[in-house]
Design a protein around this motif. Structure first.
Motif, PDB file in Angstrom:
ATOM      1  N   GLU A  14       0.846  -1.189   0.000  1.00  0.00           N
ATOM      2  CA  GLU A  14       0.000   0.000   0.000  1.00  0.00           C
ATOM      3  C   GLU A  14       0.881   1.239   0.000  1.00  0.00           C
ATOM      4  O   GLU A  14       1.913   1.260   0.661  1.00  0.00           O
ATOM      5  N   PRO A  15       0.474   2.272  -0.747  1.00  0.00           N
ATOM      6  CA  PRO A  15       1.271   3.497  -0.731  1.00  0.00           C
ATOM      7  C   PRO A  15       1.171   4.150   0.646  1.00  0.00           C
ATOM      8  O   PRO A  15       0.193   3.943   1.369  1.00  0.00           O
ATOM      9  N   PRO A  16       2.169   4.934   1.006  1.00  0.00           N
ATOM     10  CA  PRO A  16       2.100   5.597   2.306  1.00  0.00           C
ATOM     11  C   PRO A  16       0.942   6.582   2.334  1.00  0.00           C
ATOM     12  O   PRO A  16       0.518   7.107   1.295  1.00  0.00           O
ATOM     13  N   ALA A  17       0.438   6.824   3.499  1.00  0.00           N
ATOM     14  CA  ALA A  17      -0.669   7.773   3.642  1.00  0.00           C
ATOM     15  C   ALA A  17      -0.191   9.160   3.215  1.00  0.00           C
ATOM     16  O   ALA A  17       0.957   9.535   3.453  1.00  0.00           O
ATOM     17  N   PRO A  18      -1.065   9.938   2.544  1.00  0.00           N
ATOM     18  CA  PRO A  18      -0.635  11.263   2.101  1.00  0.00           C
ATOM     19  C   PRO A  18      -0.369  12.173   3.303  1.00  0.00           C
ATOM     20  O   PRO A  18      -0.956  12.024   4.365  1.00  0.00           O
ATOM     21  N   THR A  19       0.532  13.097   3.089  1.00  0.00           N
ATOM     22  CA  THR A  19       0.838  14.056   4.147  1.00  0.00           C
ATOM     23  C   THR A  19      -0.360  14.972   4.342  1.00  0.00           C
ATOM     24  O   THR A  19      -1.280  15.018   3.517  1.00  0.00           O
ATOM     25  N   TRP A  20      -0.349  15.729   5.422  1.00  0.00           N
ATOM     26  CA  TRP A  20      -1.463  16.638   5.696  1.00  0.00           C
ATOM     27  C   TRP A  20      -1.610  17.639   4.557  1.00  0.00           C
ATOM     28  O   TRP A  20      -2.712  17.961   4.127  1.00  0.00           O
ATOM     29  N   TRP A  21      -0.484  18.151   4.049  1.00  0.00           N
ATOM     30  CA  TRP A  21      -0.539  19.152   2.982  1.00  0.00           C
ATOM     31  C   TRP A  21      -1.168  18.563   1.717  1.00  0.00           C
ATOM     32  O   TRP A  21      -2.013  19.191   1.088  1.00  0.00           O
ATOM     33  N   LYS A  22      -0.770  17.359   1.336  1.00  0.00           N
ATOM     34  CA  LYS A  22      -1.335  16.752   0.124  1.00  0.00           C
ATOM     35  C   LYS A  22      -2.818  16.480   0.281  1.00  0.00           C
ATOM     36  O   LYS A  22      -3.582  16.573  -0.675  1.00  0.00           O
ATOM     37  N   ALA A  23      -3.247  16.156   1.484  1.00  0.00           N
ATOM     38  CA  ALA A  23      -4.657  15.837   1.702  1.00  0.00           C
ATOM     39  C   ALA A  23      -5.529  17.087   1.794  1.00  0.00           C
ATOM     40  O   ALA A  23      -6.710  17.041   1.467  1.00  0.00           O
ATOM     41  N   ASN A  24      -4.961  18.215   2.218  1.00  0.00           N
ATOM     42  CA  ASN A  24      -5.778  19.394   2.502  1.00  0.00           C
ATOM     43  C   ASN A  24      -5.386  20.647   1.730  1.00  0.00           C
ATOM     44  O   ASN A  24      -5.909  21.718   2.010  1.00  0.00           O
ATOM     45  N   ARG A  25      -4.485  20.538   0.764  1.00  0.00           N
ATOM     46  CA  ARG A  25      -4.040  21.753   0.077  1.00  0.00           C
ATOM     47  C   ARG A  25      -5.164  22.412  -0.718  1.00  0.00           C
ATOM     48  O   ARG A  25      -5.202  23.634  -0.836  1.00  0.00           O
ATOM     49  N   HIS A  26      -6.090  21.642  -1.264  1.00  0.00           N
ATOM     50  CA  HIS A  26      -7.196  22.246  -2.022  1.00  0.00           C
ATOM     51  C   HIS A  26      -8.059  23.108  -1.105  1.00  0.00           C
ATOM     52  O   HIS A  26      -8.562  24.153  -1.529  1.00  0.00           O
ATOM     53  N   LYS A  27      -8.201  22.718   0.148  1.00  0.00           N
ATOM     54  CA  LYS A  27      -8.969  23.524   1.096  1.00  0.00           C
ATOM     55  C   LYS A  27      -8.235  24.821   1.428  1.00  0.00           C
ATOM     56  O   LYS A  27      -8.851  25.888   1.564  1.00  0.00           O
ATOM     57  N   CYS A  28      -6.913  24.732   1.550  1.00  0.00           N
ATOM     58  CA  CYS A  28      -6.117  25.944   1.828  1.00  0.00           C
ATOM     59  C   CYS A  28      -6.192  26.912   0.653  1.00  0.00           C
ATOM     60  O   CYS A  28      -6.331  28.125   0.845  1.00  0.00           O
ATOM     61  N   TYR A  29      -6.076  26.397  -0.559  1.00  0.00           N
ATOM     62  CA  TYR A  29      -6.168  27.265  -1.734  1.00  0.00           C
ATOM     63  C   TYR A  29      -7.561  27.890  -1.852  1.00  0.00           C
ATOM     64  O   TYR A  29      -7.690  29.053  -2.243  1.00  0.00           O
ATOM     65  N   LEU A  30      -8.586  27.140  -1.519  1.00  0.00           N
ATOM     66  CA  LEU A  30      -9.944  27.671  -1.551  1.00  0.00           C
ATOM     67  C   LEU A  30     -10.096  28.813  -0.547  1.00  0.00           C
ATOM     68  O   LEU A  30     -10.615  29.879  -0.888  1.00  0.00           O
ATOM     69  N   ALA A  31      -9.629  28.603   0.669  1.00  0.00           N
ATOM     70  CA  ALA A  31      -9.741  29.646   1.694  1.00  0.00           C
ATOM     71  C   ALA A  31      -8.936  30.882   1.303  1.00  0.00           C
ATOM     72  O   ALA A  31      -9.412  32.018   1.441  1.00  0.00           O
ATOM     73  N   GLY A  37     -10.253  37.251  -2.885  1.00  0.00           N
ATOM     74  CA  GLY A  37     -11.384  37.767  -3.659  1.00  0.00           C
ATOM     75  C   GLY A  37     -12.216  38.743  -2.857  1.00  0.00           C
ATOM     76  O   GLY A  37     -12.666  39.768  -3.365  1.00  0.00           O
ATOM     77  N   TYR A  38     -12.433  38.436  -1.594  1.00  0.00           N
ATOM     78  CA  TYR A  38     -13.187  39.351  -0.732  1.00  0.00           C
ATOM     79  C   TYR A  38     -12.448  40.673  -0.571  1.00  0.00           C
ATOM     80  O   TYR A  38     -13.049  41.754  -0.669  1.00  0.00           O
ATOM     81  N   LEU A  39     -11.138  40.613  -0.323  1.00  0.00           N
ATOM     82  CA  LEU A  39     -10.363  41.847  -0.135  1.00  0.00           C
ATOM     83  C   LEU A  39     -10.329  42.688  -1.407  1.00  0.00           C
ATOM     84  O   LEU A  39     -10.459  43.906  -1.358  1.00  0.00           O
ATOM     85  N   VAL A  40     -10.179  42.045  -2.543  1.00  0.00           N
ATOM     86  CA  VAL A  40     -10.165  42.789  -3.805  1.00  0.00           C
ATOM     87  C   VAL A  40     -11.537  43.400  -4.064  1.00  0.00           C
ATOM     88  O   VAL A  40     -11.654  44.556  -4.471  1.00  0.00           O
ATOM     89  N   GLY A  41     -12.582  42.648  -3.801  1.00  0.00           N
ATOM     90  CA  GLY A  41     -13.929  43.134  -4.078  1.00  0.00           C
ATOM     91  C   GLY A  41     -14.378  44.256  -3.168  1.00  0.00           C
ATOM     92  O   GLY A  41     -15.190  45.091  -3.557  1.00  0.00           O
ATOM     93  N   THR A  42     -13.879  44.303  -1.952  1.00  0.00           N
ATOM     94  CA  THR A  42     -14.345  45.322  -1.015  1.00  0.00           C
ATOM     95  C   THR A  42     -13.394  46.491  -0.860  1.00  0.00           C
ATOM     96  O   THR A  42     -13.810  47.551  -0.412  1.00  0.00           O
ATOM     97  N   HIS A  43     -12.138  46.341  -1.226  1.00  0.00           N
ATOM     98  CA  HIS A  43     -11.181  47.416  -0.981  1.00  0.00           C
ATOM     99  C   HIS A  43     -10.705  48.122  -2.237  1.00  0.00           C
ATOM    100  O   HIS A  43     -10.094  49.173  -2.145  1.00  0.00           O
TER     101      HIS A  43
END
Length: 80
Positions: A14-31, A37-43
């Protein structure tokens, strides 16, 4: 003839479990994208408000000449 046993070419693991960054980077990029986008839109402000139309002076032309100071020129530059 007896059937041969399959030969072992490699061992699957079995491949090793993904690191925290590999598992959650899409959430970080979304946030981060939503925050940026909020800062650009309001400021960022749009075009500045239009300044009121204040009449400006027209082009500068000399005052019209009086009939006594007006000279008439012919095609040759001589007065008639």
């Amino acid at each position: 003839m007896a059937a041969k046993a399959p030969t072992v070419i490699g061992v699957l693991t079995e491949p090793p479990a993904p690191t925290w960054w590999k598992a959650n980077r899409h959430k970080c990029y979304l946030a981060a994208g939503l925050l940026i986008g909020y800062l650009v839109g309001t400021h960022l402000h749009g075009a500045p408000d239009q300044q009121p139309d204040i009449p400006r002076p027209g082009h500068s032309t000399p005052a019209p000449a009086t009939p006594s100071s007006h000279r008439t020129h012919t095609a040759l530059g001589l007065a008639a």
